[in-house]
Motif scaffolding. Structure first.
Motif, PDB file in Angstrom:
ATOM      1  N   TYR A   1     121.385  23.452 192.444  1.00 53.72           N
ATOM      2  CA  TYR A   1     121.277  24.547 191.480  1.00 53.72           C
ATOM      3  C   TYR A   1     122.613  25.159 191.082  1.00 53.72           C
ATOM      4  N   GLY A   2     123.701  24.743 191.722  1.00 60.28           N
ATOM      5  CA  GLY A   2     124.958  25.432 191.472  1.00 60.28           C
ATOM      6  C   GLY A   2     124.829  26.872 191.898  1.00 60.28           C
ATOM      7  N   TYR A   3     125.155  27.778 190.997  1.00 59.58           N
ATOM      8  CA  TYR A   3     125.023  29.209 191.290  1.00 59.58           C
ATOM      9  C   TYR A   3     123.740  29.792 190.720  1.00 59.58           C
ATOM     10  N   HIS A   4     122.963  29.001 189.988  1.00 55.99           N
ATOM     11  CA  HIS A   4     121.687  29.473 189.484  1.00 55.99           C
ATOM     12  C   HIS A   4     120.709  29.669 190.643  1.00 55.99           C
ATOM     13  N   LEU A   5     119.740  30.545 190.430  1.00 53.27           N
ATOM     14  CA  LEU A   5     118.709  30.752 191.441  1.00 53.27           C
ATOM     15  C   LEU A   5     117.706  29.608 191.412  1.00 53.27           C
ATOM     16  N   PRO A   6     117.221  29.184 192.571  1.00 53.98           N
ATOM     17  CA  PRO A   6     116.195  28.142 192.608  1.00 53.98           C
ATOM     18  C   PRO A   6     114.919  28.595 191.912  1.00 53.98           C
ATOM     19  N   SER A   7     114.088  27.640 191.576  1.00 52.55           N
ATOM     20  CA  SER A   7     112.798  27.973 190.987  1.00 52.55           C
ATOM     21  C   SER A   7     111.974  28.771 191.981  1.00 52.55           C
ATOM     22  N   PRO A   8     111.157  29.706 191.509  1.00 50.26           N
ATOM     23  CA  PRO A   8     110.337  30.500 192.434  1.00 50.26           C
ATOM     24  C   PRO A   8     109.292  29.646 193.130  1.00 50.26           C
TER      25      PRO A   8
ATOM     26  N   SER B   1      94.563  41.314 189.760  1.00 49.56           N
ATOM     27  CA  SER B   1      95.276  41.726 190.965  1.00 49.56           C
ATOM     28  C   SER B   1      96.436  40.792 191.272  1.00 49.56           C
ATOM     29  N   LEU B   2      97.408  41.335 191.970  1.00 49.92           N
ATOM     30  CA  LEU B   2      98.510  40.527 192.480  1.00 49.92           C
ATOM     31  C   LEU B   2      98.003  39.631 193.606  1.00 49.92           C
ATOM     32  N   PRO B   3      98.641  38.480 193.828  1.00 47.48           N
ATOM     33  CA  PRO B   3      98.279  37.665 194.994  1.00 47.48           C
ATOM     34  C   PRO B   3      98.462  38.468 196.278  1.00 47.48           C
TER      35      PRO B   3
ATOM     36  N   PRO C   1     106.698  51.179 193.383  1.00 47.09           N
ATOM     37  CA  PRO C   1     105.468  50.540 192.925  1.00 47.09           C
ATOM     38  C   PRO C   1     105.659  49.677 191.697  1.00 47.09           C
ATOM     39  N   LEU C   2     106.748  49.841 190.986  1.00 50.27           N
ATOM     40  CA  LEU C   2     106.956  49.105 189.754  1.00 50.27           C
ATOM     41  C   LEU C   2     107.817  47.877 189.965  1.00 50.27           C
ATOM     42  N   ILE C   3     108.267  47.648 191.180  1.00 53.35           N
ATOM     43  CA  ILE C   3     109.167  46.539 191.438  1.00 53.35           C
ATOM     44  C   ILE C   3     108.385  45.242 191.392  1.00 53.35           C
ATOM     45  N   ALA C   4     108.782  44.343 190.538  1.00 53.11           N
ATOM     46  CA  ALA C   4     108.235  42.993 190.590  1.00 53.11           C
ATOM     47  C   ALA C   4     108.949  42.259 191.714  1.00 53.11           C
TER      48      ALA C   4
ATOM     49  N   ARG D   1     102.824  35.692 191.194  1.00 53.06           N
ATOM     50  CA  ARG D   1     103.118  37.121 191.111  1.00 53.06           C
ATOM     51  C   ARG D   1     103.827  37.439 189.793  1.00 53.06           C
ATOM     52  N   ASP D   2     104.813  36.631 189.450  1.00 49.58           N
ATOM     53  CA  ASP D   2     105.563  36.857 188.213  1.00 49.58           C
ATOM     54  C   ASP D   2     104.642  36.805 186.994  1.00 49.58           C
TER      55      ASP D   2
END
Length: 290
Positions: free
Chosen positions: A111-118, A83-85, A17-20, A125-126
């Motif tokens: 992005y190279g090895y970086h993560l893409p934008s959400p 509330s969350l979406p 339940p705590l996982i974002a 949600r974040d």
């Protein structure tokens, strides 16, 4: 130099339940591929264990069910609750998108090895999760009780949703997932293709022994944005994966090893499937009743 196994997602029902949303997880969580049809498409990749694991959408569904109960509990005490979406499968990410390091040529170039934008939904949600870290003392007390997590509105919501589901299935599933990934990584054909990939990278001027050493190079993580060199290395990484057929060879070894474990422990995996269904049924029933 020995190969390193990739991080494996470990989830427990008490932690769930705590996982974002961002916690689904490490090298695994990246955007759906937009590579050309001739290139490997991580989003299309599936493995036998997928039927037993919780997808990002599953996690969002469970979180949403608990969120409904938390919100009702908070409002009963005269408090507000953001509330969350609503959970949606659109924009959720493939669990295998970086299973063997970077696996998308488009991502490599941008992005190279970086993560893409959400995605916009993920960003919302974040933002909700970030706001919850800054709740006033009164709201925090109502949410978690006087002794922290396990009490208050959140504890009651967890007990009502996940607390009624079987509690002992995720730990063995996580263990099998880790063991089979490491076993596939040791398969002769995988060892050979990684050696070929490494030789290709060395010819390009980037002497990495394996894909995880490339993505895990600490140089990349010193900056918020990818450097030109990082993008160049990531592009070479993808080119060498394509030239050696690393992704399909490794994926086939993964499938073979997972299927062997499924056959060997058929009864245990049947119980895992039943437990997963029970958990998701509880979450969906909660949402329907709301």
């Amino acid at each position: 130099m020995p190969l390193r196994a990739r991080p494996v997602l470990i989830v427990t029902l008490t932690a769930l339940p705590l996982i974002a949303a961002a916690a689904v997880v490490s090298y695994v969580s990246v955007s759906v591929s937009d590579a050309s049809p001739a290139e490997p498409v991580p989003a299309a990749m599936s493995l036998p264990f997928d039927a037993y694991e919780l997808s990002q959408f599953d996690v969002h569904t469970i979180e949403a069910a608990q969120d409904v109960l938390i919100g009702a509990c908070m409002r009963e005490q005269g408090l507000t609750w953001q509330s969350l979406p609503a959970p949606t499968a659109a924009g959720t990410r493939s669990p295998h998108a970086r299973r063997y390091g970077i696996m998308d040529a488009g991502d490599a170039g941008r992005y190279g090895y970086h993560l893409p934008s959400p995605s916009p939904t993920q960003a919302r949600r974040d933002a909700v999760w970030a706001a919850r870290e800054k709740l006033p003392a009164t709201e925090k007390l109502a949410l978690d009780g006087a002794k922290g997590h396990g009490g208050g509105c959140r504890g009651r919501a967890r007990a009502q949703v996940t607390g009624k589901a079987p509690q002992d299935w995720l730990e063995p599933l996580n263990r099998y997932a880790s063991q089979t990934f490491e076993a596939a990584q040791r398969a002769p054909e995988v060892v050979a293709v990684i050696r070929e990939w490494s030789a290709c990278m060395k010819e390009a001027g980037y002497p990495y022994p394996g894909p995880f050493e490339a993505v895990g190079d600490g140089t990349w993580w010193k900056t918020q944005q990818p450097s030109d060199r990082e993008r160049a290395v990531a592009r070479a990484d993808m080119r060498c994966k394509q030239e050696t057929d690393l992704i399909p060879i490794w994926a086939e070894a993964d499938r073979r090893v997972q299927l062997g474990v499924l056959r060997q422990h058929a009864g245990e995996f049947r119980r895992m499937a039943e437990a997963k269904k029970a958990l998701l049924d509880l979450a969906r029933d909660t949402l329907r009743q709301a």
